[in-house]
Design an enzyme around this catalytic site. Structure first.
Site, PDB file in Angstrom:
ATOM      1  N   GLU A 108     -17.193 -23.131  12.466  1.00 40.64           N
ATOM      2  CA  GLU A 108     -16.141 -22.940  11.768  1.00 40.64           C
ATOM      3  C   GLU A 108     -14.721 -22.895  12.732  1.00 40.64           C
ATOM      4  O   GLU A 108     -13.658 -23.321  12.332  1.00 40.64           O
ATOM      5  CB  GLU A 108     -16.024 -21.949  10.812  1.00 40.64           C
TER       6      GLU A 108
ATOM      7  N   ASP B 111     -16.460 -20.068  18.171  1.00 42.04           N
ATOM      8  CA  ASP B 111     -17.125 -18.797  18.213  1.00 42.04           C
ATOM      9  C   ASP B 111     -18.330 -18.640  19.133  1.00 42.04           C
ATOM     10  O   ASP B 111     -19.513 -18.277  18.771  1.00 42.04           O
ATOM     11  CB  ASP B 111     -17.476 -18.340  16.726  1.00 42.04           C
TER      12      ASP B 111
ATOM     13  N   ASN C 222     -24.226 -15.859  17.754  1.00 44.30           N
ATOM     14  CA  ASN C 222     -24.029 -16.867  16.975  1.00 44.30           C
ATOM     15  C   ASN C 222     -25.263 -17.958  17.424  1.00 44.30           C
ATOM     16  O   ASN C 222     -25.305 -19.183  17.027  1.00 44.30           O
ATOM     17  CB  ASN C 222     -22.704 -17.713  16.954  1.00 44.30           C
TER      18      ASN C 222
END
Length: 362
Positions: free
Chosen positions: A252, A232, A237
């Site tokens: 993840e 991601d 993030n």
């Protein structure tokens, strides 16, 4: 973007805090958990709980807990492998100079909090917002100067370059999905399986299925060697101290795949926000995180010239489309939206994805 924000959890933060205190007392007897809170940016996959620990032997005081999604909340993904995330973050910290939060305890038993979770050190700083997106007016990144955004862009693409160059690929092979074929083929097959799970018993998306077909037509002649993918890979993030990364979060979706899978995601996820912003009558940030700039700088930093980026940006938009469809079906499950006759309308970026399929987007 004017619709209510979809619910992200069916859990109560206060109850989580009480149960966390009981769990922590078995590891640090007498420890006191204080300041529990749920960040406003909490996602719809793994959930985050922030808290402080008061104990003389606490490894850190300020903590963040990542909790697998509540099974009762119509989860966005079919599985949440918290040991896998915990392992990836520890390995990235061991093998690279990326600022990854220190991982602490891992709890695989769902009994204490209802799902497996792990605890890590909390990083202080600020994160480019998703709602409303950082491309909209009224947030710290949009209000920054061109020079400050250029500094953040340079530091952020450097994260990707350093991760891909520094991490030993043999340590990432445990992330390869079961099956046959190359790492890229397995990655795409995994997305096909995810799509099948999303539409099981529901209306299928003709647009997403056309995008899968177009991928096969654009399939790279030379896929390139795999590396550890962040998964991601986007600025939403990252926790920034000023305009420099202080912590790289959300592993993840980590994978063992070609470099361009990560880079395509970085390029397209910004375009997703930029396109939405323009569609709502604002200019956004047209000179920020441009595809040509990111590809050029990545090549300068790594010596690897990105290739087949039409494939990889289409793949990113397709993957994001599957997530958007699942989120929309999730909203329908909770009575927040109605499913239209054409399920493609549930995909926020359906026009951009259709243009990519037709080869007219870039």
């Amino acid at each position: 973007m004017t619709a209510p924000r979809p619910r992200t959890s069916t859990r109560e933060p206060e109850e989580l805090g009480r149960r966390l205190t009981a769990w922590l007392d078995r590891r640090l007897p007498g420890a006191k958990v204080t300041g529990t809170s749920v960040p406003g940016s909490n996602g719809m996959s793994s959930e985050t709980l922030l808290f402080d620990v008061e104990h003389p032997d606490a490894p850190v005081r300020s903590c963040a807990l990542r909790l697998a999604a509540d099974p009762a909340a119509y989860t966005v993904f079919p599985a949440y492998d918290m040991p896998r995330q915990h392992r990836v973050m520890g390995l990235v910290a061991e093998h690279t100079d990326l600022p990854v939060p220190r991982v602490l305890w891992l709890e695989e038993d769902p009994a204490p909090l209802g799902s497996p979770f792990f605890v890590m050190a909390r990083a202080e700083g600020r994160v480019p917002p998703d709602v409303m997106p950082y491309t909209y007016e009224g947030n710290w990144l949009h209000s920054a100067t061109d020079a400050e955004r250029a500094e953040l862009q340079e530091a952020s693409i450097s994260l990707l370059a350093r991760l891909h160059d520094q991490f030993p690929v043999e340590e990432a092979r445990f992330l390869l999905p079961a099956g046959e074929g190359s790492p890229l083929r397995r990655h795409v097959d995994g997305q096909r399986a995810y799509y099948a799970w999303v539409v099981d018993g529901l209306a299928r998306s003709p647009l997403l299925e056309r995008a899968f077909d177009r991928l096969e037509e654009l399939w790279p002649a030379d896929e390139g060697a795999p590396v550890l993918n962040w998964g991601d890979a986007r600025i939403g993030n990252v926790v920034y101290d000023g305009f420099r990364p202080a912590a790289v979060l959300d592993w993840e979706m980590a994978a063992c795949a070609p470099r361009e899978v990560d880079l395509g995601w970085t390029v397209y996820l910004h375009r997703f926000f930029q396109d939405l912003t323009v569609g709502f009558g604002q200019p956004g940030l047209p000179d920020f995180l441009r595809r040509e700039d990111l590809e050029r700088r990545y090549a300068e930093l790594t010596g690897h010239t990105p290739r087949d980026m039409e494939f990889h940006t289409l793949y990113a938009a397709l993957r994001h489309g599957i997530v958007m469809l699942r989120i929309a079906y999730r909203q329908a499950y909770f009575g927040e939206v109605e499913v239209p006759a054409d399920p493609d309308g549930l995909i926020l970026h359906h026009a951009a994805l259709a243009a990519m399929v037709q080869g007219t987007y870039w």
